[in-house]
Motif scaffolding. Sequence first.
Motif, PDB file in Angstrom:
ATOM      1  N   VAL A  51       0.859  -1.185   0.000  1.00  0.00           N
ATOM      2  CA  VAL A  51       0.000   0.000   0.000  1.00  0.00           C
ATOM      3  C   VAL A  51       0.893   1.232   0.000  1.00  0.00           C
ATOM      4  CG1 VAL A  51      -1.833   1.251   1.201  1.00  0.00           C
ATOM      5  CG2 VAL A  51      -1.733  -1.248   1.353  1.00  0.00           C
ATOM      6  N   THR A  52       0.554   2.223  -0.819  1.00  0.00           N
ATOM      7  CA  THR A  52       1.260   3.504  -0.759  1.00  0.00           C
ATOM      8  C   THR A  52       0.363   4.545  -0.112  1.00  0.00           C
ATOM      9  OG1 THR A  52       0.508   4.241  -2.947  1.00  0.00           O
ATOM     10  CG2 THR A  52       2.558   2.956  -2.844  1.00  0.00           C
ATOM     11  N   ALA A  53       0.989   5.524   0.558  1.00  0.00           N
ATOM     12  CA  ALA A  53       0.206   6.520   1.290  1.00  0.00           C
ATOM     13  C   ALA A  53       0.943   7.843   1.349  1.00  0.00           C
ATOM     14  CB  ALA A  53      -0.090   6.029   2.706  1.00  0.00           C
ATOM     15  N   GLY A  54       0.165   8.930   1.387  1.00  0.00           N
ATOM     16  CA  GLY A  54       0.731  10.266   1.513  1.00  0.00           C
ATOM     17  C   GLY A  54       0.986  10.910   0.172  1.00  0.00           C
ATOM     18  N   GLY A  55       1.424  12.155   0.200  1.00  0.00           N
ATOM     19  CA  GLY A  55       1.760  12.887  -1.019  1.00  0.00           C
ATOM     20  C   GLY A  55       3.272  12.958  -1.182  1.00  0.00           C
ATOM     21  N   THR A  56       3.743  12.698  -2.373  1.00  0.00           N
ATOM     22  CA  THR A  56       5.187  12.807  -2.600  1.00  0.00           C
ATOM     23  C   THR A  56       5.621  14.269  -2.570  1.00  0.00           C
ATOM     24  OG1 THR A  56       4.899  12.830  -5.004  1.00  0.00           O
ATOM     25  CG2 THR A  56       5.256  10.685  -3.952  1.00  0.00           C
ATOM     26  N   ARG A  57       6.894  14.484  -2.273  1.00  0.00           N
ATOM     27  CA  ARG A  57       7.466  15.834  -2.191  1.00  0.00           C
ATOM     28  C   ARG A  57       8.688  15.900  -3.102  1.00  0.00           C
ATOM     29  NH1 ARG A  57       6.296  14.379   3.085  1.00  0.00           N
ATOM     30  NH2 ARG A  57       8.471  13.929   3.596  1.00  0.00           N
ATOM     31  N   GLU A  58       8.635  16.832  -4.057  1.00  0.00           N
ATOM     32  CA  GLU A  58       9.710  16.970  -5.042  1.00  0.00           C
ATOM     33  C   GLU A  58      10.507  18.227  -4.735  1.00  0.00           C
ATOM     34  OE1 GLU A  58       9.927  14.404  -6.980  1.00  0.00           O
ATOM     35  OE2 GLU A  58       7.979  13.599  -6.325  1.00  0.00           O
ATOM     36  N   PRO A  59      11.802  18.111  -4.455  1.00  0.00           N
ATOM     37  CA  PRO A  59      12.584  19.259  -3.986  1.00  0.00           C
ATOM     38  C   PRO A  59      12.784  20.345  -5.044  1.00  0.00           C
ATOM     39  CG  PRO A  59      14.000  17.355  -4.340  1.00  0.00           C
ATOM     40  CD  PRO A  59      12.596  16.867  -4.495  1.00  0.00           C
ATOM     41  N   ILE A  60      12.609  21.590  -4.609  1.00  0.00           N
ATOM     42  CA  ILE A  60      12.953  22.761  -5.414  1.00  0.00           C
ATOM     43  C   ILE A  60      14.355  23.231  -5.041  1.00  0.00           C
ATOM     44  CG2 ILE A  60      12.374  25.182  -5.885  1.00  0.00           C
ATOM     45  CD1 ILE A  60       9.450  24.449  -5.277  1.00  0.00           C
ATOM     46  N   ASP A  61      14.584  23.289  -3.748  1.00  0.00           N
ATOM     47  CA  ASP A  61      15.923  23.603  -3.249  1.00  0.00           C
ATOM     48  C   ASP A  61      16.096  22.855  -1.926  1.00  0.00           C
ATOM     49  OD1 ASP A  61      14.498  25.037  -1.369  1.00  0.00           O
ATOM     50  OD2 ASP A  61      15.064  27.014  -2.121  1.00  0.00           O
ATOM     51  N   ALA A  62      17.007  23.292  -1.105  1.00  0.00           N
ATOM     52  CA  ALA A  62      17.298  22.559   0.129  1.00  0.00           C
ATOM     53  C   ALA A  62      16.165  22.632   1.155  1.00  0.00           C
ATOM     54  CB  ALA A  62      18.591  23.088   0.753  1.00  0.00           C
ATOM     55  N   VAL A  63      15.234  23.592   1.007  1.00  0.00           N
ATOM     56  CA  VAL A  63      14.173  23.750   2.001  1.00  0.00           C
ATOM     57  C   VAL A  63      12.768  23.728   1.405  1.00  0.00           C
ATOM     58  CG1 VAL A  63      15.667  25.031   3.560  1.00  0.00           C
ATOM     59  CG2 VAL A  63      14.286  26.270   1.907  1.00  0.00           C
ATOM     60  N   ARG A  64      12.620  23.899   0.116  1.00  0.00           N
ATOM     61  CA  ARG A  64      11.297  23.998  -0.506  1.00  0.00           C
ATOM     62  C   ARG A  64      11.015  22.774  -1.373  1.00  0.00           C
ATOM     63  NH1 ARG A  64      13.897  28.976  -1.168  1.00  0.00           N
ATOM     64  NH2 ARG A  64      12.965  30.720   0.005  1.00  0.00           N
ATOM     65  N   VAL A  65       9.713  22.424  -1.425  1.00  0.00           N
ATOM     66  CA  VAL A  65       9.305  21.267  -2.219  1.00  0.00           C
ATOM     67  C   VAL A  65       8.019  21.572  -2.974  1.00  0.00           C
ATOM     68  CG1 VAL A  65      10.353  19.571  -0.655  1.00  0.00           C
ATOM     69  CG2 VAL A  65       7.966  20.280  -0.311  1.00  0.00           C
ATOM     70  N   ILE A  66       7.769  20.811  -4.024  1.00  0.00           N
ATOM     71  CA  ILE A  66       6.456  20.758  -4.658  1.00  0.00           C
ATOM     72  C   ILE A  66       5.718  19.589  -4.013  1.00  0.00           C
ATOM     73  CG2 ILE A  66       5.184  20.296  -6.783  1.00  0.00           C
ATOM     74  CD1 ILE A  66       7.451  21.588  -8.314  1.00  0.00           C
ATOM     75  N   ALA A  67       4.572  19.868  -3.427  1.00  0.00           N
ATOM     76  CA  ALA A  67       3.854  18.844  -2.685  1.00  0.00           C
ATOM     77  C   ALA A  67       2.361  18.965  -2.948  1.00  0.00           C
ATOM     78  CB  ALA A  67       4.156  18.960  -1.189  1.00  0.00           C
ATOM     79  N   ASN A  68       1.573  18.147  -2.264  1.00  0.00           N
ATOM     80  CA  ASN A  68       0.121  18.237  -2.359  1.00  0.00           C
ATOM     81  C   ASN A  68      -0.477  18.050  -0.973  1.00  0.00           C
ATOM     82  OD1 ASN A  68      -0.428  15.285  -1.926  1.00  0.00           O
ATOM     83  ND2 ASN A  68       0.727  15.134  -3.841  1.00  0.00           N
ATOM     84  N   ARG A  69      -1.779  18.046  -0.885  1.00  0.00           N
ATOM     85  CA  ARG A  69      -2.450  18.086   0.417  1.00  0.00           C
ATOM     86  C   ARG A  69      -2.766  16.714   1.002  1.00  0.00           C
ATOM     87  NH1 ARG A  69      -6.823  22.923  -0.915  1.00  0.00           N
ATOM     88  NH2 ARG A  69      -5.288  24.603  -1.169  1.00  0.00           N
ATOM     89  N   SER A  70      -2.293  15.664   0.402  1.00  0.00           N
ATOM     90  CA  SER A  70      -2.625  14.335   0.909  1.00  0.00           C
ATOM     91  C   SER A  70      -2.064  14.116   2.307  1.00  0.00           C
ATOM     92  CB  SER A  70      -2.078  13.258  -0.031  1.00  0.00           C
ATOM     93  OG  SER A  70      -2.317  11.981   0.494  1.00  0.00           O
ATOM     94  N   SER A  71      -2.915  13.630   3.209  1.00  0.00           N
ATOM     95  CA  SER A  71      -2.498  13.367   4.588  1.00  0.00           C
ATOM     96  C   SER A  71      -2.009  11.942   4.790  1.00  0.00           C
ATOM     97  CB  SER A  71      -3.672  13.621   5.537  1.00  0.00           C
ATOM     98  OG  SER A  71      -4.716  12.686   5.283  1.00  0.00           O
ATOM     99  N   GLY A  72      -2.341  11.059   3.864  1.00  0.00           N
ATOM    100  CA  GLY A  72      -1.977   9.655   4.006  1.00  0.00           C
ATOM    101  C   GLY A  72      -2.959   8.834   4.823  1.00  0.00           C
ATOM    102  N   LYS A  73      -3.989   9.469   5.375  1.00  0.00           N
ATOM    103  CA  LYS A  73      -4.904   8.757   6.283  1.00  0.00           C
ATOM    104  C   LYS A  73      -5.629   7.603   5.597  1.00  0.00           C
ATOM    105  CE  LYS A  73      -5.836  12.696   9.358  1.00  0.00           C
ATOM    106  NZ  LYS A  73      -6.879  13.640   9.847  1.00  0.00           N
ATOM    107  N   GLN A  74      -6.046   7.793   4.346  1.00  0.00           N
ATOM    108  CA  GLN A  74      -6.774   6.720   3.677  1.00  0.00           C
ATOM    109  C   GLN A  74      -5.864   5.529   3.386  1.00  0.00           C
ATOM    110  OE1 GLN A  74     -10.490   6.620   2.646  1.00  0.00           O
ATOM    111  NE2 GLN A  74      -9.505   4.704   3.212  1.00  0.00           N
ATOM    112  N   GLY A  75      -4.635   5.803   2.960  1.00  0.00           N
ATOM    113  CA  GLY A  75      -3.702   4.705   2.730  1.00  0.00           C
ATOM    114  C   GLY A  75      -3.397   3.938   3.992  1.00  0.00           C
ATOM    115  N   TYR A  76      -3.226   4.651   5.100  1.00  0.00           N
ATOM    116  CA  TYR A  76      -2.964   3.982   6.373  1.00  0.00           C
ATOM    117  C   TYR A  76      -4.160   3.141   6.808  1.00  0.00           C
ATOM    118  CZ  TYR A  76       1.585   5.959   7.565  1.00  0.00           C
ATOM    119  OH  TYR A  76       2.926   6.249   7.590  1.00  0.00           O
ATOM    120  N   ALA A  77      -5.368   3.634   6.548  1.00  0.00           N
ATOM    121  CA  ALA A  77      -6.562   2.862   6.893  1.00  0.00           C
ATOM    122  C   ALA A  77      -6.640   1.582   6.063  1.00  0.00           C
ATOM    123  CB  ALA A  77      -7.816   3.712   6.677  1.00  0.00           C
ATOM    124  N   VAL A  78      -6.288   1.656   4.795  1.00  0.00           N
ATOM    125  CA  VAL A  78      -6.264   0.459   3.948  1.00  0.00           C
ATOM    126  C   VAL A  78      -5.237  -0.536   4.462  1.00  0.00           C
ATOM    127  CG1 VAL A  78      -5.730  -0.413   1.638  1.00  0.00           C
ATOM    128  CG2 VAL A  78      -7.123   1.650   1.895  1.00  0.00           C
TER     129      VAL A  78
END
Length: 405
Positions: free
Chosen positions: A193-220
């Motif tokens: 099972v995969t869960a959460g939103g991936t984070r793609e780095p822009i620099d050492a502190v910033r990322v491109i991300a999304n709002r997924s909390s991972g709760k549904q994947g963890y429940a599965v």
Amino acid sequence: MSGPLEGRRVVLGVTGGIAAYKAIDVCRRLVDAGAHVVPIMTEAAQHFVGTTTLGALASEPVQTELWRNPTTPIPHTVVGQGADLILVAPATAKLLSAYRTGFSHDLLTNTLLATRAPVVVCPAMHTEMWEHPSVVDNVAVLRERGVHVVDPESGRLAGGDVGAGRLADPSVIVAEVERVLGPGDLDGTTVVVTAGGTREPIDAVRVIANRSSGKQGYAVAAEAAARGAHVVLVSTVELAAPVGVEVVAVETAEEMRDAVTQRRATSDVVVMAAAVADFRPVAAAGGKIKKDDGVPEIVLEATPDILRGLGEDKPDGQVLVGFAAETDDLRANALAKLTRKNLDLIVANDVGAPHVGFSHDTNAVTLLRPDADPVEIDLASKREIARAVINTIVEIRAASRTGEL
């Protein structure tokens, strides 16, 4: 979509150890999960927890002795025969010894001997006692007889000591009860099972991300484990791991692809519940981009399409499940993804609807399959949604085995 404890009669035996106070939380969790809890306390247990406290949370008043029962002269037989499961938490060294040898000196031990229901015991005692050869032998014999043993944890004990012997966490205990009483329809399977939103780095502190909390994947993942599966959860979030689930931490889409790809050949089911970023920066800056340098130009490229790759190289018999978080044309977009990526099931939800999708504890979904009518699941807890998803996976596997697909 009732859970494995709904309407089940669970006898909760509490013995005389300092961990008896945790039985209150165990009782509350069992009742919250729909169980009818019949409490039994030994005389020693009452030195640590009052019968009023436990009885107020259980489904019936606490029973404490073989004699002077106004409802029956044989309470142990009535309780033992009527139980779906007997749970002893905590189980002291004395209880383990008496149960192993058949020494029926009180209501609880008599009830244990007068039942054919499954039994779960949760030992708790000081390290020296837990490691004593007689206790080790008693536990081994009980396991051989089919008793389910929830081993104690290591940690802080009474009197300030630290070591093995602390009662398992109530969540672990209740998860074991759910597993024992569950259908076991995923016994022997491996589920990724995969869960959460991936984070793609822009620099050492910033990322491109999304709002997924991972709760549904963890429940599965939790539901699959409760049904007997060996579960590997590939996650980008730091939620508490479901009981019995192996967690693989990742961050980016590429890391998630690698983790899933390494395990797909030996997996019976793959559930891609994660929200994988579609794009990532072509090149991430090594340090932090400074605002004083002006607005940076960020050039994006597509991330690997994990789900498409899994669908193109799907082993025979494997069930592949995708998720579709949409804001419009829910069914049309989900059906297109189902076909395009060679999925056996897609779970579609309208993340713009109230209390649905990201960060919420509830969800509402449509289950779509190539060979069946859509199934609408109204707003429910994410664990209930997970149960519906796993039920459908079990149906797909059963149909595949009988050649109905």
